[in-house]
Design a protein around this motif. Structure first.
Motif, PDB file in Angstrom:
ATOM      1  N   ALA B 133     -27.593  70.661  -9.728  1.00 22.52           N
ATOM      2  CA  ALA B 133     -28.352  71.821 -10.652  1.00 22.52           C
ATOM      3  C   ALA B 133     -29.063  70.871 -11.558  1.00 22.52           C
ATOM      4  N   SER B 134     -28.791  69.589 -11.900  1.00 22.00           N
ATOM      5  CA  SER B 134     -29.636  68.805 -12.751  1.00 22.00           C
ATOM      6  C   SER B 134     -31.042  68.488 -12.032  1.00 22.00           C
ATOM      7  N   ALA B 135     -30.488  68.118 -10.615  1.00 18.59           N
ATOM      8  CA  ALA B 135     -31.893  67.584  -9.888  1.00 18.59           C
ATOM      9  C   ALA B 135     -32.849  68.843  -9.737  1.00 18.59           C
ATOM     10  N   VAL B 136     -32.282  69.860  -9.430  1.00 19.82           N
ATOM     11  CA  VAL B 136     -33.045  71.152  -9.038  1.00 19.82           C
ATOM     12  C   VAL B 136     -33.857  71.401 -10.432  1.00 19.82           C
ATOM     13  N   GLY B 137     -33.218  71.265 -11.697  1.00 20.43           N
ATOM     14  CA  GLY B 137     -33.868  71.498 -13.037  1.00 20.43           C
ATOM     15  C   GLY B 137     -35.117  70.480 -13.064  1.00 20.43           C
ATOM     16  N   THR B 138     -34.731  69.067 -12.736  1.00 20.32           N
ATOM     17  CA  THR B 138     -35.712  68.003 -12.966  1.00 20.32           C
ATOM     18  C   THR B 138     -36.864  68.108 -11.892  1.00 20.32           C
ATOM     19  N   ALA B 139     -36.588  68.668 -11.079  1.00 16.71           N
ATOM     20  CA  ALA B 139     -37.702  68.725  -9.925  1.00 16.71           C
ATOM     21  C   ALA B 139     -38.529  70.115 -10.370  1.00 16.71           C
ATOM     22  N   GLY B 140     -37.821  71.141 -10.613  1.00 20.03           N
ATOM     23  CA  GLY B 140     -38.475  72.194 -11.060  1.00 20.03           C
ATOM     24  C   GLY B 140     -39.173  72.141 -12.411  1.00 20.03           C
ATOM     25  N   GLY B 141     -38.794  71.339 -13.341  1.00 16.88           N
ATOM     26  CA  GLY B 141     -39.668  71.158 -14.563  1.00 16.88           C
ATOM     27  C   GLY B 141     -40.905  70.507 -14.161  1.00 16.88           C
ATOM     28  N   VAL B 142     -40.817  69.330 -13.286  1.00 16.79           N
ATOM     29  CA  VAL B 142     -42.401  69.031 -13.025  1.00 16.79           C
ATOM     30  C   VAL B 142     -42.893  69.491 -12.151  1.00 16.79           C
ATOM     31  N   ALA B 143     -42.520  70.582 -11.186  1.00 14.47           N
ATOM     32  CA  ALA B 143     -43.126  71.350 -10.221  1.00 14.47           C
ATOM     33  C   ALA B 143     -44.234  72.346 -11.224  1.00 14.47           C
ATOM     34  N   TYR B 144     -43.418  72.987 -12.145  1.00 15.98           N
ATOM     35  CA  TYR B 144     -43.831  73.711 -13.126  1.00 15.98           C
ATOM     36  C   TYR B 144     -45.059  73.408 -13.979  1.00 15.98           C
ATOM     37  N   VAL B 145     -45.094  71.970 -14.349  1.00 11.58           N
ATOM     38  CA  VAL B 145     -46.343  71.278 -14.956  1.00 11.58           C
ATOM     39  C   VAL B 145     -47.265  71.506 -14.213  1.00 11.58           C
ATOM     40  N   GLY B 146     -46.988  71.003 -12.720  1.00 15.72           N
ATOM     41  CA  GLY B 146     -47.949  70.820 -11.562  1.00 15.72           C
ATOM     42  C   GLY B 146     -48.529  72.344 -11.370  1.00 15.72           C
ATOM     43  N   LEU B 147     -47.957  73.135 -11.272  1.00 14.14           N
ATOM     44  CA  LEU B 147     -48.426  74.661 -11.165  1.00 14.14           C
ATOM     45  C   LEU B 147     -49.284  75.300 -12.560  1.00 14.14           C
ATOM     46  N   LYS B 148     -48.750  74.958 -13.508  1.00 14.98           N
ATOM     47  CA  LYS B 148     -49.547  75.713 -14.577  1.00 14.98           C
ATOM     48  C   LYS B 148     -50.232  74.640 -15.499  1.00 14.98           C
ATOM     49  N   GLY B 149     -49.810  73.470 -15.468  1.00 13.06           N
ATOM     50  CA  GLY B 149     -50.567  72.593 -16.297  1.00 13.06           C
ATOM     51  C   GLY B 149     -49.919  72.496 -17.812  1.00 13.06           C
ATOM     52  N   ASN B 150     -50.488  71.717 -18.562  1.00 10.93           N
ATOM     53  CA  ASN B 150     -49.999  71.620 -19.937  1.00 10.93           C
ATOM     54  C   ASN B 150     -51.031  71.298 -20.760  1.00 10.93           C
ATOM     55  N   ASP B 151     -51.756  72.331 -21.376  1.00 11.17           N
ATOM     56  CA  ASP B 151     -52.972  71.995 -22.219  1.00 11.17           C
ATOM     57  C   ASP B 151     -52.610  71.462 -23.465  1.00 11.17           C
ATOM     58  N   ASP B 152     -51.556  71.339 -24.259  1.00 12.35           N
ATOM     59  CA  ASP B 152     -51.309  70.712 -25.333  1.00 12.35           C
ATOM     60  C   ASP B 152     -51.260  69.376 -24.997  1.00 12.35           C
ATOM     61  N   VAL B 153     -50.692  68.772 -23.872  1.00 15.01           N
ATOM     62  CA  VAL B 153     -50.949  67.349 -23.887  1.00 15.01           C
ATOM     63  C   VAL B 153     -51.924  66.799 -22.681  1.00 15.01           C
ATOM     64  N   GLN B 154     -52.686  67.543 -22.219  1.00 13.64           N
ATOM     65  CA  GLN B 154     -53.819  67.620 -21.455  1.00 13.64           C
ATOM     66  C   GLN B 154     -53.169  67.192 -19.970  1.00 13.64           C
ATOM     67  N   TRP B 155     -52.166  67.736 -19.540  1.00  8.39           N
ATOM     68  CA  TRP B 155     -51.738  67.509 -18.171  1.00  8.39           C
ATOM     69  C   TRP B 155     -52.412  68.592 -17.129  1.00  8.39           C
ATOM     70  N   LYS B 156     -53.156  68.296 -16.413  1.00 10.68           N
ATOM     71  CA  LYS B 156     -53.918  69.390 -15.647  1.00 10.68           C
ATOM     72  C   LYS B 156     -53.088  69.726 -14.271  1.00 10.68           C
ATOM     73  N   LYS B 157     -53.417  70.806 -14.020  1.00  9.76           N
ATOM     74  CA  LYS B 157     -52.876  71.585 -12.922  1.00  9.76           C
ATOM     75  C   LYS B 157     -52.959  70.889 -11.516  1.00  9.76           C
ATOM     76  N   VAL B 158     -52.010  70.539 -10.810  1.00  9.62           N
ATOM     77  CA  VAL B 158     -52.189  70.044  -9.371  1.00  9.62           C
ATOM     78  C   VAL B 158     -52.174  70.868  -8.252  1.00  9.62           C
ATOM     79  N   CYS B 159     -51.812  72.260  -8.447  1.00 11.27           N
ATOM     80  CA  CYS B 159     -51.573  73.305  -7.329  1.00 11.27           C
ATOM     81  C   CYS B 159     -52.667  73.849  -6.923  1.00 11.27           C
ATOM     82  N   ASN B 160     -53.683  73.847  -7.975  1.00 10.23           N
ATOM     83  CA  ASN B 160     -55.044  74.604  -7.513  1.00 10.23           C
ATOM     84  C   ASN B 160     -55.709  73.700  -6.375  1.00 10.23           C
TER      85      ASN B 160
END
Lengths: 200, 200
Positions: B133-160
């Protein structure tokens, strides 16, 4: 006198063997006392983790980022959906620990219901463990990117600028990891108590 | 005196009453058959998730990133430590499911050991659930950043840009979430089987 009466009624009604009593009530109650202590610790750890997470807000001068002097750049836990999920999971686990601590205390007073309570405790503990462990993982994964960055996809570090924020997130994660381990111990304890009630 | 009387009644009744058998062997075996099926499903889901994760590599033309024509930009799961942890957890859960499937099959042949096996299964299932469960969470958290990005800390999307990579990660996460749910069901099933062995 009471014991001899009990034996009599047993032989009259059941005729054959008395019902097996593998665990004395005192032993069952002492297991539940350990259970209560662990649940109180679970509550303490989830609340600590929650407070440390919520108070992680940090503002620094905008000059570091090339913004005009006097401007501020702020970072909060709710900038990332992962930390919001983490907060919700901690709140759920905290509320759950209050409810089950009260239930566990009630069982120490009425040990005759202990088997049913043990079963329900394990069922719910497993579910809460799944939620909490995945939330710790989610927040940990994002926090690790914030700490180390990721050059392959050009995600920059956050923690070199926002040190207080990262210390809070790290402390919150460490304490909530303890909460997850406590939940594992709780499940082990209760499954073991169930196992001890089975006649050999 | 009371103790000797008790012993007497025990020995007298003991002649008539058979040893307590709260669960018939056939019932216990049928529970273990469900256990075997769930463990085979767990194995299938972890292996599927693992294969989909490992085959997520994608190369695209470097021109999108302002690199000279003909150059390639590659993304792999091992660009992120979170996905490596996810891979390790899936491998551990997969191996564990093989071992416990064999153990569970052996119990269907020798039901007299079922109680001990149930206890050990629950102990280890809980641990593996925590890890997965923790591993799914870890990968899911990073995958979500890759999908949506995070403008507040300027992490760009990867999935586009890396669509195939993200589809693989998403599918792998979905299947491993099923594996986590299967583990929860397995724990519930085995705890319930333990509970059924307790005389009322």
């Amino acid at each position: 006198m009471a014991s001899t009466e009990e034996v009599k009624t047993d032989t009259e009604s059941g005729k054959e063997a008395p019902p097996p009593q593998p665990v004395l009530p005192s032993t069952a109650t002492s297991w539940f006392k350990v259970d209560v202590v662990l649940r109180v610790l679970l509550f303490a750890s989830t609340v600590t983790s929650l407070v440390v997470l919520v108070t992680s807000k940090q503002s620094i001068s905008g000059r570091k980022f090339g913004l005009p002097p006097g401007s501020k750049v702020q970072i909060k836990f709710n900038n990332s959906p992962s930390f919001i999920y983490f907060l919700v999971a901690l709140a759920v686990a905290g509320l759950y620990s209050i409810v089950t601590t009260l239930a566990s205390i009630s069982v120490t007073r009425k040990p005759q219901y202990s088997t049913k309570f043990l079963l329900h405790f394990v069922f719910w503990d497993v579910l809460i463990l799944g939620i909490l462990a995945s939330a710790v993982g989610t927040a940990g994964g994002v926090a690790y990117v914030g700490l180390k960055g990721n050059d392959d996809v050009q995600w920059k570090k956050v923690c070199n600028n926002f040190d207080k924020f990262c210390r809070h997130i790290g402390a919150s994660l460490a304490v909530s990891l303890c909460a997850s381990v406590l939940l594992i111990f709780l499940i082990w304890l209760n499954v073991n108590s169930l196992h001890k009630k089975i006649p050999k």
